[in-house]
Write an enzyme that holds these catalytic residues in place. Structure first.
Site, PDB file in Angstrom:
ATOM      1  CD  GLU A   1       9.176   0.750   3.363  1.00  0.00           C
ATOM      2  OE1 GLU A   1       9.042   1.533   4.328  1.00  0.00           O
ATOM      3  OE2 GLU A   1       9.304   1.152   2.191  1.00  0.00           O
TER       4      GLU A   1
ATOM      5  CG  HIS B   1      10.066   5.684  -4.743  1.00  0.00           C
ATOM      6  ND1 HIS B   1       8.981   6.412  -4.280  1.00  0.00           N
ATOM      7  CD2 HIS B   1       9.865   4.414  -4.299  1.00  0.00           C
ATOM      8  CE1 HIS B   1       8.165   5.612  -3.604  1.00  0.00           C
ATOM      9  NE2 HIS B   1       8.687   4.404  -3.594  1.00  0.00           N
TER      10      HIS B   1
ATOM     11  CE  LYS C   1       0.935   8.129   0.727  1.00  0.00           C
ATOM     12  NZ  LYS C   1       2.405   8.335   0.676  1.00  0.00           N
TER      13      LYS C   1
ATOM     14  NE  ARG D   1     -18.708   9.118 -11.013  1.00  0.00           N
ATOM     15  CZ  ARG D   1     -19.549   9.003 -12.041  1.00  0.00           C
ATOM     16  NH1 ARG D   1     -20.501   8.083 -12.010  1.00  0.00           N
ATOM     17  NH2 ARG D   1     -19.431   9.803 -13.076  1.00  0.00           N
TER      18      ARG D   1
ATOM     19  CE  LYS E   1       2.163   3.187   5.648  1.00  0.00           C
ATOM     20  NZ  LYS E   1       2.381   2.568   4.334  1.00  0.00           N
TER      21      LYS E   1
ATOM     22  CG  HIS F   1       9.779  -0.854  -2.363  1.00  0.00           C
ATOM     23  ND1 HIS F   1       9.612   0.396  -2.928  1.00  0.00           N
ATOM     24  CD2 HIS F   1       9.572  -0.683  -1.026  1.00  0.00           C
ATOM     25  CE1 HIS F   1       9.309   1.270  -1.991  1.00  0.00           C
ATOM     26  NE2 HIS F   1       9.276   0.650  -0.823  1.00  0.00           N
TER      27      HIS F   1
ATOM     28  CD  GLU G   1       2.722  11.660   1.704  1.00  0.00           C
ATOM     29  OE1 GLU G   1       3.910  11.336   1.845  1.00  0.00           O
ATOM     30  OE2 GLU G   1       2.022  11.283   0.742  1.00  0.00           O
TER      31      GLU G   1
ATOM     32  CG  ASN H   1       7.336  10.110   1.686  1.00  0.00           C
ATOM     33  OD1 ASN H   1       6.858   9.107   1.188  1.00  0.00           O
ATOM     34  ND2 ASN H   1       6.634  11.217   1.883  1.00  0.00           N
TER      35      ASN H   1
ATOM     36  NE  ARG I   1       0.226   8.261   4.417  1.00  0.00           N
ATOM     37  CZ  ARG I   1      -0.889   7.592   4.162  1.00  0.00           C
ATOM     38  NH1 ARG I   1      -2.046   8.040   4.601  1.00  0.00           N
ATOM     39  NH2 ARG I   1      -0.849   6.483   3.458  1.00  0.00           N
TER      40      ARG I   1
ATOM     41  CG  HIS J   1      10.286   5.744   0.306  1.00  0.00           C
ATOM     42  ND1 HIS J   1      10.824   5.366   1.517  1.00  0.00           N
ATOM     43  CD2 HIS J   1       9.391   4.775  -0.026  1.00  0.00           C
ATOM     44  CE1 HIS J   1      10.261   4.222   1.907  1.00  0.00           C
ATOM     45  NE2 HIS J   1       9.397   3.849   0.990  1.00  0.00           N
TER      46      HIS J   1
END
Length: 356
Positions: free
Chosen positions: A180, A241, A138, A116, A216, A257, A226, A234, A230, A237
């Protein structure tokens, strides 16, 4: 707080080529066990640099995974969790994630879920990980070619950024991260965009990296989960992606990427021109910038259905609508722009037209 430290959501991002502050962090915390997650490349090239920077630091165990986005999946996480158990990790243990975005994403995820949650720190070794994956809390892994579809929001105890590690990279990896850096300027800081778009990726300084991270960080601290702002991160992306996922599954030498996101930003800049007021001059500038730094990606209309399926599985969507973050001008960006499939196809055609 000195100028080499950025305060984020409950932790510091520390820019220090000596890694002295990482050494202090370890000394000042009484962890029962310290584990270092690496991939095969960072174990060879970066772990020795870490050891040199931390004299006398040898009481740790190393977990090594195979490099590459194709290995960022739940099966590899199971392997990491098993190694944590084998090494006797408990809830007072620390995981140091030493690597690129795959290691920091997967390491953050495995640490946040093991018993946990145990403490972890990020020591990103690629430009992409330094300006993107390591900041914002993230974590995640891929499933069925859908990027980062399984994950958590979990903050590290600290992030330590050293440009020393960038010297271990081949240029293609360095350029991938540059996408980026450029994106951060495009969505939120026009003067920064104008400055970095003219640079070679190899000419980036630690100050350029710090400024990119600060852009960022400002966004993610205002919107850590998000819910709104935020989402501007993206940009590029949604389509990028999908291209990355398709390429990973089908190409012998798949897109990195940043290469996929660069192509995605050209497609989505076209959508921004059509839907969000981005001027033709700005569109041409964005196209020229990314084509100057990144290779064109060749594809045919036959893959569109597969790309659209990947886009429909994107975590940014609402219902069956495919969501985008689209700039209205260089330095500003709109969120939750939902685009019809016919226009997405048009943007894919546009990219094919200008790159053939």
């Amino acid at each position: 707080m000195n100028s080499n430290t950025i305060r984020s959501t409950g932790y510091d991002v520390i820019f220090d080529d000596t890694l002295a502050e990482l050494h202090q962090f370890i000394q000042h915390n009484s962890y029962s066990k310290i584990l270092i997650l690496t991939d095969r490349n960072t174990c060879t090239h970066c772990l020795p640099l870490l050891q040199d920077a931390l004299p006398g630091f040898d009481g740790y165990d190393v977990i090594e995974v195979d490099p590459g986005e194709e290995n960022k999946n739940i099966d590899f996480c199971v392997g990491i969790w098993r190694m944590m158990l084998d090494f006797g990790a408990d809830r007072q243990s620390l995981l140091i994630n030493l690597g690129g975005g795959v290691v920091t994403d997967m390491g953050g995820f495995t640490a946040s879920t093991f018993k946990r949650g145990i403490d972890f720190v990020q020591v990103p070794t690629t430009l992409l990980a330094q300006v993107d994956a390591s900041v914002g809390g993230k974590t995640g892994v891929d499933m069925d070619n859908v990027k980062n579809i399984i994950g958590t929001f979990a903050q590290p105890k600290a992030v330590f950024i050293a440009s020393t590690f960038l010297r271990t990279l081949e240029k293609r990896q360095l350029v991938s991260g540059f996408a980026e850096v450029i994106k951060h300027g495009l969505i939120a800081d026009r003067p920064f965009y104008e400055a970095v778009k003219e640079l070679d990726a190899t000419a980036l300084s630690l100050e350029h990296i710090r400024h990119s991270v600060s852009i960022k960080n400002k966004v993610v601290t205002e919107d850590p989960l998000e819910r709104g702002l935020r989402k501007i991160l993206n940009f590029g992306h949604t389509i990028g992606h999908a291209l990355e996922g398709y390429s990973l599954a089908n190409d012998r030498n798949p897109l990195l990427h940043g290469e996929a996101i660069a192509a995605g930003m050209i497609c989505e800049a076209y959508l921004a021109h059509r839907l969000n007021g981005l001027s033709e001059k700005a569109l041409e500038d964005i196209i020229n910038t990314f084509r100057r730094h990144f290779p064109d990606y060749s594809y045919t209309r036959e893959i569109y259905d597969e790309l659209l399926v990947l886009m429909k599985n994107d975590k940014k969507n609402a219902g069956n609508r495919i969501g985008f973050a689209l700039p209205g001008a260089v330095g500003q960006c709109s969120i939750d722009v939902f685009v019809e499939e016919s226009l997405i196809v048009e943007s894919l055609d546009f990219y094919r037209k200008i790159t053939t």
